[in-house]
Design an enzyme around this catalytic site. Structure first.
Site, PDB file in Angstrom:
ATOM      1  N   SER A 142       0.382  48.212  41.750  1.00 17.29           N
ATOM      2  CA  SER A 142      -0.323  48.242  43.044  1.00 17.29           C
ATOM      3  C   SER A 142      -1.762  48.642  42.780  1.00 17.29           C
ATOM      4  O   SER A 142      -2.052  49.301  41.761  1.00 17.29           O
ATOM      5  CB  SER A 142       0.328  49.295  43.958  1.00 17.29           C
ATOM      6  N   TYR A 155       3.401  58.274  45.577  1.00 15.03           N
ATOM      7  CA  TYR A 155       3.359  56.823  45.351  1.00 15.03           C
ATOM      8  C   TYR A 155       2.300  56.468  44.299  1.00 15.03           C
ATOM      9  O   TYR A 155       2.576  55.721  43.354  1.00 15.03           O
ATOM     10  CB  TYR A 155       3.068  56.103  46.672  1.00 15.03           C
TER      11      TYR A 155
END
Ligand code: NAP
Length: 237
Positions: A142, A155
């Protein structure tokens, strides 16, 4: 470009979102795909949809953070399709909270799925790829694995870890002709985003199909060349 017809892939988090789109795109290319995720109904609907596509789909319901489950799933996939050419480490969760509000369990869950899960799948897939002296591992990271944001501690930590894991892995396995490719998308319209997060931006973000096409493109590059890192952004946000 390489043809993918007849090759075999293992996709984690195949049931929804980006993993589902990757699975369907690979099946259209004639790839035989084993897909794992926890929700059986997602896999059943994927099995139905796959019927008309060129590749064969095998569903394995299971949790990729469980060492025994992932080891046995990869063995089952190889026994069924006879080989393993591509591993797509896609399964992931996001629990967005400031550190002071995050429980130890939420931290551990994020790391166990996003980081440990990718390690486990890779660890148990590699012997088959090394045996064939070829293979490709695609890690869906990501942009949050390169730039952090408030509320993203767990995250972002898991995705920064995936970036480091991918680079070290690339150095470990390239002598076996195994490519390691990291795809880092910006925001993608999936159920990953809960609440209001996506509503206002829906037409201004990537689609799961954008990510899936990028995976197919990366796999089709010559085996002798690996696009080690691909950052995927919406053209006009
Ligand atoms: P999603 O729509 O929530 O889908 C995630 C998939 O992973 C689901 O099928 C889920 O199925 C599966 N999964 C989660 N935990 C699992 C576990 N322990 N074992 C097996 N399967 C598991 O999310 P997505 O947006 O497609 O995200 C896919 C990947 O892309 C993630 O790694 C995410 O970090 C990354 N990513 C997403 C975005 C975005 O904006 N959406 C942006 C950049 C990167 P079950 O819950 O049924 O197991």
């Amino acid at each position: 470009m390489n043809t993918l017809q007849g090759s075999c892939a293992f996709v984690t988090g195949a049931g929804k979102g980006i993993g589902r789109a990757i699975t369907l795109a690979l099946l259209k290319e004639g790839v035989n795909v084993t897909g794992i995720s926890r929700t059986r109904t997602d896999l059943e609907s994927l099995s139905k949809e796959s019927g008309s596509l060129s590749g064969e789909f095998k569903a394995i319901p299971g949790d990729i953070s469980n060492e025994h489950v992932i080891k046995e799933s990869i063995e089952e996939a190889v026994n069924y399709f006879s080989r393993l050419d591509h591993l797509i480490n896609n399964a992931g969760i996001g629990i967005m909270k400031p550190v002071q509000e995050m429980s130890v369990e939420e931290w551990d869950l994020t790391m166990n799925i996003n980081t440990r899960g990718a390690f486990l799948a890779t660890r148990f897939a590699l012997p088959y790829m090394i045996r064939n002296n070829s293979g490709t591992i695609i890690n869906i990271a990501s942009i949050a694995g390169k730039r952090a944001f408030a509320g993203g501690a767990a995250y972002c930590a898991s995705k920064f870890a995936m970036m480091g894991f991918s680079e070290a892995l690339m150095f470990d396995v390239r002598k076996y002709n195994i490519r390691v490719i990291t795809i880092s998308p910006g925001t993608v319209a999936t159920q990953f985003h809960t609440g209001e997060a996506l509503k206002k931006d829906k037409d201004r973000v990537l689609t799961p199909e954008d990510c899936a096409e990028t995976v197919v493109y990366a796999l089709k590059l010559p085996q002798s060349a690996a696009a080690h890192e691909i950052e995927l952004r919406i053209t006009n946000p």
